[in-house]
Design a protein around this motif. Structure first.
Motif, mmCIF file in Angstrom:
data_model
loop_
_atom_site.group_PDB
_atom_site.id
_atom_site.type_symbol
_atom_site.label_atom_id
_atom_site.label_comp_id
_atom_site.label_asym_id
_atom_site.label_seq_id
_atom_site.Cartn_x
_atom_site.Cartn_y
_atom_site.Cartn_z
ATOM 1 N N ASP A 172 4.456 -27.704 -8.622
ATOM 2 C CA ASP A 172 5.242 -26.787 -9.455
ATOM 3 C C ASP A 172 4.450 -25.526 -9.799
ATOM 4 N N ARG A 173 3.173 -25.462 -9.391
ATOM 5 C CA ARG A 173 2.369 -24.257 -9.620
ATOM 6 C C ARG A 173 2.226 -23.405 -8.360
ATOM 7 N N THR A 174 2.828 -23.843 -7.249
ATOM 8 C CA THR A 174 2.724 -23.087 -5.997
ATOM 9 C C THR A 174 3.491 -21.781 -6.126
ATOM 10 N N LYS A 175 2.792 -20.669 -5.897
ATOM 11 C CA LYS A 175 3.414 -19.354 -6.036
ATOM 12 C C LYS A 175 3.595 -18.642 -4.704
ATOM 13 N N VAL A 176 2.619 -18.837 -3.792
ATOM 14 C CA VAL A 176 2.628 -18.025 -2.584
ATOM 15 C C VAL A 176 2.009 -18.791 -1.422
ATOM 16 N N LEU A 177 2.464 -18.451 -0.226
ATOM 17 C CA LEU A 177 1.911 -18.953 1.030
ATOM 18 C C LEU A 177 1.361 -17.782 1.808
ATOM 19 N N LEU A 178 0.140 -17.909 2.299
ATOM 20 C CA LEU A 178 -0.414 -16.916 3.216
ATOM 21 C C LEU A 178 -0.068 -17.321 4.647
ATOM 22 N N HIS A 179 0.486 -16.388 5.395
ATOM 23 C CA HIS A 179 0.826 -16.634 6.801
ATOM 24 C C HIS A 179 0.131 -15.575 7.641
ATOM 25 N N CYS A 180 -0.679 -16.005 8.615
ATOM 26 C CA CYS A 180 -1.415 -15.068 9.465
ATOM 27 C C CYS A 180 -1.245 -15.476 10.920
ATOM 28 N N SER A 181 -0.513 -14.655 11.663
ATOM 29 C CA SER A 181 -0.272 -14.939 13.077
ATOM 30 C C SER A 181 -0.038 -13.615 13.803
ATOM 31 N N PRO A 182 -0.823 -13.354 14.864
ATOM 32 C CA PRO A 182 -1.952 -14.096 15.399
ATOM 33 C C PRO A 182 -3.054 -14.263 14.361
ATOM 34 N N SER A 183 -3.783 -15.370 14.508
ATOM 35 C CA SER A 183 -4.710 -15.785 13.468
ATOM 36 C C SER A 183 -6.137 -15.294 13.686
ATOM 37 N N ASN A 184 -6.732 -14.874 12.608
ATOM 38 C CA ASN A 184 -8.179 -14.781 12.476
ATOM 39 C C ASN A 184 -8.546 -15.917 11.524
ATOM 40 N N PRO A 185 -9.337 -16.904 11.958
ATOM 41 C CA PRO A 185 -10.341 -16.863 13.021
ATOM 42 C C PRO A 185 -9.978 -17.556 14.327
ATOM 43 N N THR A 186 -8.822 -18.197 14.435
ATOM 44 C CA THR A 186 -8.621 -19.125 15.550
ATOM 45 C C THR A 186 -7.972 -18.510 16.781
ATOM 46 N N GLY A 187 -7.270 -17.389 16.608
ATOM 47 C CA GLY A 187 -6.529 -16.816 17.716
ATOM 48 C C GLY A 187 -5.230 -17.523 18.011
ATOM 49 N N THR A 188 -4.852 -18.499 17.183
ATOM 50 C CA THR A 188 -3.597 -19.197 17.414
ATOM 51 C C THR A 188 -2.411 -18.308 17.053
ATOM 52 N N VAL A 189 -1.261 -18.585 17.666
ATOM 53 C CA VAL A 189 -0.051 -17.809 17.430
ATOM 54 C C VAL A 189 1.100 -18.768 17.161
#
Length: 407
Positions: A172-189
């Motif tokens: 109930d305290r979750t406010k935000v999700l970070l989404h990074c794609s393409p990713s640093n550091p992994t290069g995943t997409v």
């Protein structure tokens, strides 16, 4: 003279004392210092294209420097022409319309990252952070008063978190999700289907999304663009989009980024920026205007070079016994799992963490890599392939020879 009884630690604010320096910049600085001493160090640490900024972009900055209007303060939110161009670029590249008033031009992508989190987090709010993560994210969340909640996905998941994992981490305290794609550091997409599912989950639970799209043009093989606002338009009112010119146009030193979001959030972040830094350098902004308004032909040429280097690096890393190397389909990083190397003797040393292994690689063969501890759990190393083909082959070759001695 009065002698203070205060300790050195107490002289620094608790907020600043808690910050961990950037591990990637530290590795890069160490490699450059060793090079300056004449040692043949090859650095895989920095996330920085090795190309020069295209000539037309540089020329735009030169002309701006000759324009007296650019010698003065300009709006804190950015040059109106640049904000308009970023809106047009977003429509061209991401497939959805943006009001230029919803664009804030920042001093590099890092300022956009901080201001995005700081504009929506209150003390104690939780931020879900898919892990491995870029080293700056948890530090920024901490500075903004939030609490980082890592959600780990290993090499067996191609470093991509699932909706089920996110749901298990939600409170109930979750406010935000970070989404990074393409990713640093992994290069995943993340695929469009995976991105849409994450967006719909966030929408259903009223969770903000901060989406970092700085590597959007660096996609390889069958990877497809996946912009979360385009895929889930209803999410626009609770999404902050971060981007910049650094990676796409080889402009890391120009320091121009931006954030796009709901008007009330952008207005608040602009007020903050007006006190912190005011406007970004006008010459850099005019260079960025040329970049985002111009052709992507040079960008595609750089991507071809990155792709060639990517394939070379992955092939060579997979020849090392004990490494698990998922295929990166974006950005310019490889992120091998080195857990099967740890605990084995290499030239009389037995590294038990990826940090120790990275130190050993630098000491023994003068190759700089970034250990997994910079991005989450130990057991991984990050190598950037944003360097010359010859240096790449030489550097990975040295690592091959060293790790072949693991017993």
């Amino acid at each position: 003279m009065t002698t203070s009884t205060a300790s050195t630690a107490s002289r620094v604010s608790a907020r600043f004392a808690a910050i961990t320096p950037s591990a990637t910049l530290a590795v890069d600085a160490k490699a450059k210092a060793l090079k300056a001493q004449g040692r043949p160090v090859i650095g895989f640490g920095a996330g920085e294209p090795d190309f020069a900024t295209p000539d037309d972009i540089v020329e735009a900055a030169v002309q701006a420097a000759k324009d007296p209007a650019m010698h003065r303060y300009t709006p804190a939110a950015g040059l109106p022409a640049l904000r308009e161009a970023i809106a047009q670029k977003t429509l061209r590249d991401s497939g959805y319309e943006v009001d230029p008033a919803s664009v804030l031009v920042t001093n590099g992508g890092k300022q956009a990252v901080f201001q995005a989190f700081a504009s929506i987090l209150n003390p104690g709010d939780e931020a879900l952070l898919p892990t491995p993560y870029w080293t700056t994210y948890p530090e920024v969340i901490k500075l903004a008063g939030g609490v980082t909640v890592p959600v780990f996905a290993g090499a067996d998941q191609d470093y991509k978190v699932t909706v089920d994992q996110l749901e298990a981490a939600r409170t109930d305290r979750t406010k935000v999700l970070l989404h990074c794609s393409p990713s640093n550091p992994t290069g995943t997409v993340y695929t469009p289907e995976e991105t849409r599912a994450i967006g719909e989950w966030a929408l259903a639970h009223g969770i903000w999304v901060i989406t970092d799209e700085i590597y959007e043009h660096l996609l390889y093989e069958d990877a497809q663009p996946a912009h979360i606002v385009a895929l889930v338009p209803e999410l626009a009112n609770q999404t902050l989009v971060l981007n910049g010119v650094a990676k796409t146009y080889a402009m890391t030193g120009w320091r121009v980024g931006w954030m796009i979001g709901p008007l009330d959030i952008v207005k608040a972040a602009t007020s903050f920026q007006s006190h912190l830094t005011s406007n970004v350098s006008n010459m850099a902004q005019r260079a960025a205007l040329q970049a985002v308004s111009g052709s992507l032909d040079t960008v595609h040429l750089m991507r071809e070079a990155f792709d060639r280097r990517r394939q070379t690096m992955i092939t060579m890393l997979r020849q090392i016994d004990g490494l698990e190397v998922p295929t990166p389909k974006g950005a310019f990083y490889a992120y091998p799992n080195v857990e099967n190397i740890l605990g084995r003797s290499i030239r009389g040393t037995v590294p038990t963490t990826s940090a120790q292994l990275a130190d050993l690689i630098l000491d023994e063969v003068e190759v700089a890599v970034v250990p997994g501890e910079a991005f989450g759990p130990s057991g991984f190393i990050r190598l950037s392939y944003a360097l010359s083909d010859d240096d790449l082959v030489e550097g990975v070759g040295r690592v091959q020879e060293l790790l072949a001695e693991a017993r």
